[in-house]
Design an enzyme around this catalytic site. Structure first.
Site, PDB file in Angstrom:
ATOM      1  N   ASP A   7      29.549  26.141   1.528  1.00 15.77           N
ATOM      2  CA  ASP A   7      28.771  27.117   2.192  1.00 15.77           C
ATOM      3  C   ASP A   7      29.840  28.366   2.736  1.00 15.77           C
ATOM      4  O   ASP A   7      29.225  29.388   3.269  1.00 15.77           O
ATOM      5  CB  ASP A   7      28.234  26.488   3.545  1.00 15.77           C
ATOM      6  CG  ASP A   7      27.497  25.446   3.314  1.00 15.77           C
ATOM      7  OD1 ASP A   7      26.318  25.664   2.284  1.00 15.77           O
ATOM      8  OD2 ASP A   7      27.217  24.433   4.055  1.00 15.77           O
ATOM      9  N   ASP A  13      21.704  25.880   5.324  1.00 14.19           N
ATOM     10  CA  ASP A  13      22.085  24.550   4.423  1.00 14.19           C
ATOM     11  C   ASP A  13      21.343  23.313   5.014  1.00 14.19           C
ATOM     12  O   ASP A  13      20.879  23.359   6.277  1.00 14.19           O
ATOM     13  CB  ASP A  13      23.627  24.076   4.628  1.00 14.19           C
ATOM     14  CG  ASP A  13      23.915  22.936   3.926  1.00 14.19           C
ATOM     15  OD1 ASP A  13      23.432  22.953   2.699  1.00 14.19           O
ATOM     16  OD2 ASP A  13      24.378  21.990   4.506  1.00 14.19           O
ATOM     17  N   ASP A  45      27.682  23.756   6.781  1.00 10.03           N
ATOM     18  CA  ASP A  45      28.768  22.857   7.338  1.00 10.03           C
ATOM     19  C   ASP A  45      29.991  22.575   6.092  1.00 10.03           C
ATOM     20  O   ASP A  45      31.082  22.082   6.660  1.00 10.03           O
ATOM     21  CB  ASP A  45      28.245  21.554   7.969  1.00 10.03           C
ATOM     22  CG  ASP A  45      27.454  20.700   7.171  1.00 10.03           C
ATOM     23  OD1 ASP A  45      27.281  21.304   5.956  1.00 10.03           O
ATOM     24  OD2 ASP A  45      27.353  19.439   7.250  1.00 10.03           O
TER      25      ASP A  45
END
Length: 914
Positions: A657, A337, A653
């Site tokens: 995700d 990410d 985070d």
């Protein structure tokens, strides 16, 4: 009139694309909300506004699942046969080994339900709803579809809500969408095909209101919300076996088949040639099976991985699941990410553009570290009136604060304003002489904010404005000259500057001012005219400096890094270029590897949505940047990579995700800024939120896998030697040199003492210069198998010699067996020094240095063997007997011979490779 959609927790689909009044009608609600009777019926119909608990298998089934291993089956059969023969001590010892292995596995389970618990914690605990014409506060679980709710800054959104009205409403959705700045919300309908991040007329459960206020009608609750959909993705994500698990599974099956074949051969020869009784044949077969089964292997792998967990924790990588330790060592692709992982998730001002000056701003994040430079020279702010005018405007037209606590700087307010506040601190801008007279809050309709500020010393009142460049520029007639005076505005110049900054992925804001009448005490939109444009600022969520180095290190180690973000393609491209994922001209940093050489450089969620799984697999290895993605897209990307037999690590985070982290071979979450859902779904949590830690964790994983491999290479010759001793004894009709319980004894003490020493070995030189290992390759290749056979033959032959020589000399059978067990122990100790270096020679002083645990383990082995030889209770349990000094020094001399022969074999292998 729309017909309500009958579905648990939701009454209307694509509510973001419909006018608010139609949505109200569709859910059977109105401006006054619902009545108590309707709420009661809907609560009974749709259930509470909670994420449901997933069904959990009963305890007995979870316990039994940990006995599903072919080597455990062999041990259980051996234990059962011992019980039939009435040999209860042997039965208890064998059964205990199997039970301990199952207990370790049972303790490690529970990760998936913990991840779902983490997501449930994100739901808002309370809500303000309108019922029976009045506003009231209720528990979030009591919210039902059709409720009219009200939210203000700082509130958590209790359910999925279609906006009815909004005032300067902005919502922090980064945990759901990955966007680094709050989303502006407006009741106007949007396209039905809009992704989650573009549904500006919707509020989503679990997000936080950053600014403004709004009212809306609940259209989805519980499992029907967007966060509920993510929960179902986490629950459904396939959890794959790790490379080591697959390798050990294949290895165990091969050993079991070999035991079966050799056991049958041994029984046939023993019966037909030596006419052994059924009881003798059964006892010999059990002894052979117990000798050949490396029952210490599961304990060995578990202990080595557990030690790896501790060692990785020292490097800020907290491992929640043991197999993830070795999986990291085989990672070939890292999907990361962007927001908060590769970047700081702290908006930062990068550059200032005034009419005649470009100022670069150093530092990243909300900490006021770094200075201002112009033309590579430090900028003296007080000597640049145009920069002072810009900084004053951005500092005064600002409601955010950055505060320090325990050495860390944090933001109170909006991220964009926090970047400007930090900029003012870096420049030393003082605002204490100013006080605010009036404010015109930011409005998404006009895209600007204005404040009326009075300078106490100079007795002047100034109107300060900041906002979107296009809106502010059209309100300006002049621009600030270098000396601080006004000059005619050059509109074309400023438009070019906006385009140039935007092309670098920067979010651009403009600052303007105008002197106001001395008695002015209020601001209206009509007052914003004839402004003086002070300049522009480019703001970005900057890459972590250490992430840039870590990505370069990953590329050197043959590991591909892919960025998957919810941000727009332009921003993603600019950040990818800074990180080294793309070259400065926008091309992939690595050469094409897949079939499709014309794969796009950046793939958006919409483009990915239009692809079939087969089409995605064709390009997935060549695309390193994915933009505007959803949780479903991330899972598809990870699955497509796994279809190419890639071992995938996914970092992130946000709750968006969590499903992909569960699907990946190893999920890595940020420990500081990561949501509870993400941390619970992950295999590894980074305590410092530093992407560079994942690169160090991969290096540590490679070292740990090497040590596991060394340990397996060390352990198996014990089983090979023992099985060979029993096989030779049966095939030639000789006295049994070892009893089954003695076999278990030597296996377990070498596994928990000598094998443990190899877990502390340091990394081999150049460990990050080699490509990732093949996840499907055998844990032991041809050279390793040849070495195992050689050492098994050497130690087995030495054991047979010791037993028969001593039995035919002055020792009893029990003493000869005890000496044979000592030979096995010393032979393994000598071979341990061979295994410290896989290929390098151990005939050097290095083999004696660098691992003090080795000497502790060697001492523990000798001490335990002394207890085996001399303790009376051990004589009862294991059939051992006290022996004279000859029973020690003869095995020691033969063990030294084993060490020298193995080193000669390693030298021959090195010569062949050269």
């Amino acid at each position: 009139m729309l017909t309500p959609v009958e579905s648990p927790g939701v009454l209307v689909r694509a509510a973001w694309s419909l006018p608010a009044d139609e949505v109200l009608a569709a859910v059977g609600s109105g401006a006054d909300g619902l009545s108590a009777d309707v709420v009661e019926r809907r609560l009974a119909e749709h259930g509470p506004n909670e994420l449901p608990l997933p069904p959990r298998p009963p305890l007995w089934r979870r316990v039994l699942s940990h006995f599903q291993d072919v080597l455990v089956y062999v041990l259980l059969v051996a234990a059962g046969l011992k019980a039939i023969l009435g040999e209860w001590i042997d039965f208890a010892v064998i059964l205990l080994v199997a039970i301990v292995n199952a207990a370790v596995g049972l303790i490690q389970e529970g990760r998936a339900e913990s991840a779902l618990d983490g997501i449930r914690k994100m739901l808002s605990p309370g809500a303000e709803v309108r019922r029976d014409g009045g506003w009231t506060k209720v528990d979030a679980a009591a919210v039902v579809p059709g409720d009219v709710v009200r939210v203000r800054a700082g509130d958590g959104v209790p359910a999925d809500v279609r906006l009815i009205s909004a005032s300067n409403l902005r919502v922090e959705e980064s945990a759901l969408t990955g966007e680094s700045v709050p989303s502006t919300k407006d009741p106007a309908p949007v396209d039905a095909r809009a992704g989650v991040g573009d549904r500006s007329s919707m509020l989503f459960s679990g997000t936080i209101v950053a600014a403004g206020s709004g009212e809306g009608v609940v259209v989805a609750t519980g499992a029907a919300t967007e966060i509920g959909a993510i929960q179902s993705l986490v629950a459904e994500a396939e959890e794959l076996a790790t490379p080591l698990t697959r390798q050990l599974g294949r290895f165990g099956t091969q050993i079991a088949l070999l035991i079966l074949v050799m056991g049958v051969v041994m029984a046939v020869i023993g019966h037909t040639v030596h006419h052994l009784s059924v009881d003798d044949l059964l006892s010999a077969s059990i002894g052979f099976a117990v000798a050949a089964v490396p029952e210490g292997l599961p304990a060995l792998v578990t202990i080595t991985l557990a030690l790896g967990v501790q060692q990785m924790a020292d490097r800020n990588a907290i491992t929640r699941r043991l197999p993830a330790v070795e999986t990291l060592g085989s990672v070939s692709t890292i999907c990361s990410d962007k927001t908060g992982t590769l970047t700081k998730n702290e908006m930062t001002a990068r550059t200032i553009r005034t009419a005649h000056r470009t100022v670069d701003v150093a530092g990243a994040g909300y900490a006021p570290d770094g200075g201002l430079t112009a033309g590579d020279q430090p900028l003296v702010v007080g000597e640049t009136p145009d920069v002072v005018a810009f900084l004053d405007t951005m500092a005064l037209c600002n409601d955010a604060q950055v505060v320090e606590s325990d050495g860390r700087w944090s933001l109170v307010g909006e991220p964009t304003e926090g970047a400007l506040r930090t900029l003012a601190l870096k420049a030393g801008t003082a605002t204490s002489d100013w006080h605010r007279v009036a404010v015109l809050p930011f409005d998404s309709a006009v895209k600007y904010m204005a404040t009326l500020d009075r300078h106490d010393t100079h007795a002047v009142t100034v109107l300060h404005v900041k906002g979107a460049p296009d809106r502010v520029l059209e309100l300006c007639r002049t621009q600030t000259a270098p000396d601080g005076t006004a000059e005619p505005v050059d509109t074309g110049f400023w438009l070019d500057q906006v385009d140039e900054l935007g092309s670098h992925g920067l979010r651009v804001l403009a600052a303007a001012r105008r002197t106001a009448p001395a008695g002015a005490s209020a601001i209206a939109d009509d007052d914003l005219r004839d402004l003086e444009l002070c300049g522009l600022v480019g703001i970005v969520d900057p890459p972590r400096p250490e992430a840039i180095d870590a990505i370069a290190e990953c590329h050197r180690a043959g590991i591909t890094v892919k960025m998957i973000t919810g941000d727009h393609a332009g921003t993603a491209t600019a950040i990818a270029q800074e990180l080294g994922l793309l070259t400065p001209d926008g091309r992939p940093a690595h050469p094409p590897t897949a079939v499709d050489r014309d794969a796009p450089v950046v793939l958006t969620g919409a483009e990915l949505e239009a692809m079939s799984n087969e089409q995605l697999r064709e390009v997935v290895r060549d695309v390193d940047v994915y933009a505007r993605t959803s949780p479903e897209h991330k899972i598809r990307i990870v699955s497509a990579l796994q279809a190419h037999r890639q071992v995938v690590a996914m970092t992130g985070d946000g709750v968006n995700d969590a499903p992909a982290l569960t699907q990946a071979d190893v999920g890595v979450a940020m420990g500081i800024k990561g949501t509870e859902a993400t941390k619970e779904a992950a295999d590894v949590v980074l305590a410092d939120d530093n992407f560079a830690t994942i690169e160090r964790a991969v290096e540590e994983g490679r070292r740990i896998y090497d040590n596991v491999r060394k340990s397996v290479l060390f352990l198996l010759p014990t089983n090979g030697a023992q099985a060979l001793v029993i096989l030779v004894a049966v095939l030639f009709g000789l006295t049994m040199p070892l009893e089954p319980v003695q076999v278990l004894w030597i296996n377990m003490i070498t596994a928990v003492t000598l094998s443990l020493a190899l877990a502390y070995e340091k990394a081999e030189p150049g460990i990050m210069d080699r490509p990732p290992r093949d996840a499907d390759a055998s844990i032991l290749g041809g050279p390793a198998l040849r070495r195992i056979l050689l050492v098994s033959a050497l130690i087995g032959a030495a054991t047979l010699v010791v037993f028969f020589v001593e039995r035919d000399g002055r020792m009893t059978v029990d003493q000869a067996q005890t000496t044979a067990v000592t030979m096995l122990a010393f032979g393994q100790l000598a071979y341990l020094f061979n295994c410290r270096f896989t290929d390098r020679s151990s005939l050097s002083l290095d083999v004696l240095r660098g691992n003090r645990v080795l000497w502790i383990s060697a001492g523990a082995l000798v001490l335990l063997q002394a207890v085996f030889v001399y303790a009376p209770f051990m004589h009862t349990l294991f059939g051992s007997a006290a022996v004279p000094w000859r029973g020690w020094w003869v095995p020691f001399v033969l063990a030294v011979g084993v060490f020298l022969v193995v080193e000669a074999g390693k030298a021959v292998g090195r010569a062949r490779r050269r």
